[in-house]
Design a protein around this motif. Structure first.
Motif, PDB file in Angstrom:
ATOM      1  N   ALA A 119       0.669  -1.239  -0.227  1.00 41.67           N
ATOM      2  CA  ALA A 119      -0.113  -0.128  -0.072  1.00 41.67           C
ATOM      3  C   ALA A 119       0.887   1.318  -0.036  1.00 41.67           C
ATOM      4  CB  ALA A 119      -0.892  -0.054   1.238  1.00 41.67           C
ATOM      5  N   PRO A 120       0.317   2.330  -0.601  1.00 40.33           N
ATOM      6  CA  PRO A 120       1.267   3.575  -0.684  1.00 40.33           C
ATOM      7  C   PRO A 120       1.213   4.211   0.469  1.00 40.33           C
ATOM      8  CG  PRO A 120      -0.783   3.850  -1.896  1.00 40.33           C
ATOM      9  CD  PRO A 120      -0.880   2.330  -1.404  1.00 40.33           C
ATOM     10  N   PHE A 124      -8.381   2.979  -0.730  1.00 36.21           N
ATOM     11  CA  PHE A 124      -7.503   3.419  -1.950  1.00 36.21           C
ATOM     12  C   PHE A 124      -6.327   2.718  -2.074  1.00 36.21           C
ATOM     13  CE2 PHE A 124      -4.391   6.555  -3.636  1.00 36.21           C
ATOM     14  CZ  PHE A 124      -4.969   6.641  -4.814  1.00 36.21           C
ATOM     15  N   GLY A 125      -5.422   2.504  -0.822  1.00 34.43           N
ATOM     16  CA  GLY A 125      -4.277   1.879  -0.970  1.00 34.43           C
ATOM     17  C   GLY A 125      -4.389   0.509  -1.541  1.00 34.43           C
ATOM     18  N   ALA A 126      -5.647  -0.436  -1.092  1.00 33.14           N
ATOM     19  CA  ALA A 126      -5.717  -1.723  -1.390  1.00 33.14           C
ATOM     20  C   ALA A 126      -6.051  -1.650  -3.141  1.00 33.14           C
ATOM     21  CB  ALA A 126      -6.889  -2.243  -0.652  1.00 33.14           C
ATOM     22  N   ALA A 127      -6.987  -0.760  -3.275  1.00 31.03           N
ATOM     23  CA  ALA A 127      -7.191  -0.859  -4.646  1.00 31.03           C
ATOM     24  C   ALA A 127      -6.120  -0.387  -5.652  1.00 31.03           C
ATOM     25  CB  ALA A 127      -8.203   0.174  -5.009  1.00 31.03           C
ATOM     26  N   ALA A 152      -2.938  -1.177  -4.881  1.00 27.58           N
ATOM     27  CA  ALA A 152      -1.922  -2.377  -4.822  1.00 27.58           C
ATOM     28  C   ALA A 152      -2.516  -3.402  -5.657  1.00 27.58           C
ATOM     29  CB  ALA A 152      -1.970  -2.709  -3.364  1.00 27.58           C
ATOM     30  N   ALA A 153      -4.020  -3.712  -5.609  1.00 23.64           N
ATOM     31  CA  ALA A 153      -4.445  -4.569  -6.359  1.00 23.64           C
ATOM     32  C   ALA A 153      -4.518  -4.138  -8.260  1.00 23.64           C
ATOM     33  CB  ALA A 153      -6.043  -4.821  -6.336  1.00 23.64           C
ATOM     34  N   LEU A 154      -4.469  -2.778  -8.231  1.00 24.15           N
ATOM     35  CA  LEU A 154      -4.305  -2.320  -9.748  1.00 24.15           C
ATOM     36  C   LEU A 154      -2.664  -2.806 -10.164  1.00 24.15           C
ATOM     37  CD1 LEU A 154      -4.929  -0.974 -12.177  1.00 24.15           C
ATOM     38  CD2 LEU A 154      -4.215   1.127 -11.048  1.00 24.15           C
ATOM     39  N   PHE A 170       2.728  -5.251 -12.404  1.00 28.69           N
ATOM     40  CA  PHE A 170       3.789  -4.206 -11.683  1.00 28.69           C
ATOM     41  C   PHE A 170       4.086  -4.279 -10.285  1.00 28.69           C
ATOM     42  CE2 PHE A 170       4.493   0.200 -10.284  1.00 28.69           C
ATOM     43  CZ  PHE A 170       5.621   0.599 -11.056  1.00 28.69           C
ATOM     44  N   THR A 171       5.435  -4.234 -10.020  1.00 31.49           N
ATOM     45  CA  THR A 171       5.826  -4.329  -8.678  1.00 31.49           C
ATOM     46  C   THR A 171       6.343  -2.962  -8.156  1.00 31.49           C
ATOM     47  OG1 THR A 171       6.406  -6.527  -8.720  1.00 31.49           O
ATOM     48  CG2 THR A 171       7.251  -5.211  -6.904  1.00 31.49           C
ATOM     49  N   PRO A 172       5.628  -1.998  -7.323  1.00 32.46           N
ATOM     50  CA  PRO A 172       5.851  -0.822  -7.007  1.00 32.46           C
ATOM     51  C   PRO A 172       7.182  -0.828  -6.147  1.00 32.46           C
ATOM     52  CG  PRO A 172       3.651  -1.260  -6.494  1.00 32.46           C
ATOM     53  CD  PRO A 172       4.087  -2.377  -6.904  1.00 32.46           C
TER      54      PRO A 172
END
Length: 188
Positions: free
Chosen positions: A119-120, A140-143, A145-147, A153-155
């Protein structure tokens, strides 16, 4: 955080109250850093501790040269920039400080992070007082991360910076919140 609140009790608020006991806040930041470093077997050297302490002096971000000025003792030589940058790199690597990209500056970390959830980190930056609030990303963070996962993509460092006006400044300037009929949220 009010004088009666502990750092843990205030952890859900992104911004500390203007009348909070900042000494308690700064001590809590340093104690957390010591515990994290001890658990990881990392060395919180004197210069690293001093740099973190300089960052913890304020909730506003500080640039590296601001930190150098804060560390300079009257009549003494300030630490070399490379020394401060190395300490900042250590603090960033261990999640004890964050870089605020839009300000080219740093803040002491005020929250525990789950590095596994992807999560960001969300920074709310007040354009009036300069304070930075670190907030939970929640749904929002979960969404997000799922995106990222669904895109393969690995942030590396998921960070979101949002500028605006904190509730304390809004109240001090007499700005009232009003609903935004397009989004259903409050705006000032």
């Amino acid at each position: 955080m009010t004088a009666a609140m502990t750092p843990a009790a205030a952890s859900n608020a992104a911004f500390a109250a203007p009348d909070h006991d900042h000494r308690l806040c700064a001590r809590s930041t340093l104690a957390r850093a010591e515990a994290i470093c001890a658990a990881r077997g990392a060395r919180l050297t004197d210069i690293r501790r001093r740099v973190l302490s300089a960052l913890a002096q304020s909730h506003a971000p500080a640039g590296a040269y601001d930190v150098i000025e804060r560390l300079a003792e009257p009549g003494g030589r300030p630490p070399a920039p490379i020394t401060v940058y190395r300490a900042l790199d250590f603090l960033l690597a261990h999640g004890l400080a964050h870089r605020i990209e839009s300000r080219n500056a740093y803040v002491a970390c005020s929250r525990e992070h789950d590095d596994e959830d992807g999560a960001p980190t969300v920074f709310l930056i007040c354009e009036h007082c300069g304070a930075v609030g670190e907030a939970e990303a929640g749904d929002f963070g979960a969404a997000l991360a799922a995106l990222a996962r669904s895109s393969g993509f690995t942030p590396r460092a998921p960070v979101i910076e949002v500028t605006g006006e904190c509730a304390h400044c809004r109240a001090a300037h007499g700005h009232a919140e009003r609903p935004d009929h397009r989004t259903g949220t409050s705006v000032s």
